[in-house]
Design a protein around this motif. Structure first.
Motif, mmCIF file in Angstrom:
data_model
loop_
_atom_site.group_PDB
_atom_site.id
_atom_site.type_symbol
_atom_site.label_atom_id
_atom_site.label_comp_id
_atom_site.label_asym_id
_atom_site.label_seq_id
_atom_site.Cartn_x
_atom_site.Cartn_y
_atom_site.Cartn_z
ATOM 1 N N ASN A 91 0.825 -1.207 0.000
ATOM 2 C CA ASN A 91 0.000 0.000 0.000
ATOM 3 C C ASN A 91 0.863 1.262 0.000
ATOM 4 O O ASN A 91 0.565 2.226 -0.712
ATOM 5 C CB ASN A 91 -0.945 0.007 1.200
ATOM 6 C CG ASN A 91 -2.020 -1.055 1.101
ATOM 7 O OD1 ASN A 91 -2.347 -1.515 0.010
ATOM 8 N ND2 ASN A 91 -2.549 -1.457 2.236
ATOM 9 N N ASN A 93 3.852 1.460 -1.186
ATOM 10 C CA ASN A 93 4.460 1.509 -2.515
ATOM 11 C C ASN A 93 3.465 2.103 -3.523
ATOM 12 O O ASN A 93 3.846 2.935 -4.358
ATOM 13 C CB ASN A 93 4.908 0.116 -2.944
ATOM 14 C CG ASN A 93 5.716 0.139 -4.214
ATOM 15 O OD1 ASN A 93 6.440 1.099 -4.477
ATOM 16 N ND2 ASN A 93 5.590 -0.917 -5.013
ATOM 17 N N ASP A 94 2.213 1.682 -3.451
ATOM 18 C CA ASP A 94 1.186 2.236 -4.346
ATOM 19 C C ASP A 94 0.993 3.729 -4.111
ATOM 20 O O ASP A 94 0.860 4.501 -5.065
ATOM 21 C CB ASP A 94 -0.146 1.503 -4.153
ATOM 22 C CG ASP A 94 -0.116 0.079 -4.682
ATOM 23 O OD1 ASP A 94 0.822 -0.256 -5.440
ATOM 24 O OD2 ASP A 94 -1.031 -0.698 -4.324
ATOM 25 N N ASN A 97 3.918 5.526 -5.658
ATOM 26 C CA ASN A 97 3.789 5.554 -7.120
ATOM 27 C C ASN A 97 2.756 6.588 -7.565
ATOM 28 O O ASN A 97 2.968 7.295 -8.560
ATOM 29 C CB ASN A 97 3.411 4.169 -7.656
ATOM 30 C CG ASN A 97 4.560 3.179 -7.549
ATOM 31 O OD1 ASN A 97 5.728 3.582 -7.418
ATOM 32 N ND2 ASN A 97 4.245 1.898 -7.590
ATOM 33 N N ARG A 98 1.636 6.702 -6.823
ATOM 34 C CA ARG A 98 0.635 7.713 -7.152
ATOM 35 C C ARG A 98 1.196 9.126 -6.990
ATOM 36 O O ARG A 98 0.964 9.993 -7.825
ATOM 37 C CB ARG A 98 -0.597 7.545 -6.262
ATOM 38 C CG ARG A 98 -1.670 6.708 -6.915
ATOM 39 C CD ARG A 98 -2.957 6.715 -6.123
ATOM 40 N NE ARG A 98 -3.114 5.358 -5.588
ATOM 41 C CZ ARG A 98 -3.074 5.002 -4.326
ATOM 42 N NH1 ARG A 98 -2.922 5.895 -3.387
ATOM 43 N NH2 ARG A 98 -3.193 3.750 -3.972
#
Length: 110
Positions: A91, A93-94, A97-98
């Motif tokens: 989460n 990492n996501d 990335n966002r």
């Protein structure tokens, strides 16, 4: 000085009259009240209709792809803790990335 005598009601049984072998003592009455109060307080917390609300962390999202990690419990590891740790890492990492995508889009628009 006025001396007050205890005049029990006429409907009391003889065993409860003062001076009898089974007369109620003041300490006994206090002890009975304390015991009854403890029982009532303990029963007050036994409300079966209220269910504890599960604590949810908005940042923690359960992922289906990490469900197999709970099988580590079979060999002595804490599978739920491992899964939660991996889910949190994914989460984060996501989220990173966002944020990077937003930054790239903001630079591209300039």
């Amino acid at each position: 000085q006025v001396s007050r005598k205890f005049d029990p009601p006429k409907f009391w049984p003889d065993s409860l009259l003062p001076g009898s072998h089974f007369a109620i003592k003041k300490g006994c009455i206090m002890k009975n009240w304390i015991i009854m109060l403890c029982i009532l307080v303990s029963l007050a917390g036994c409300n079966s209709t209220s269910q504890p609300q599960p604590q949810t962390n908005d940042k923690y999202k359960v992922r289906e792809e990490t469900k197999k990690l709970e099988a580590a419990s079979a060999v002595g590891y804490d599978g739920k803790a491992i899964r939660k740790s991996v889910d949190n890492t994914l989460n984060k990492n996501d989220d990173h990335n966002r944020d990077m995508d937003k930054a790239i889009k903001a630079d591209a628009e300039k």
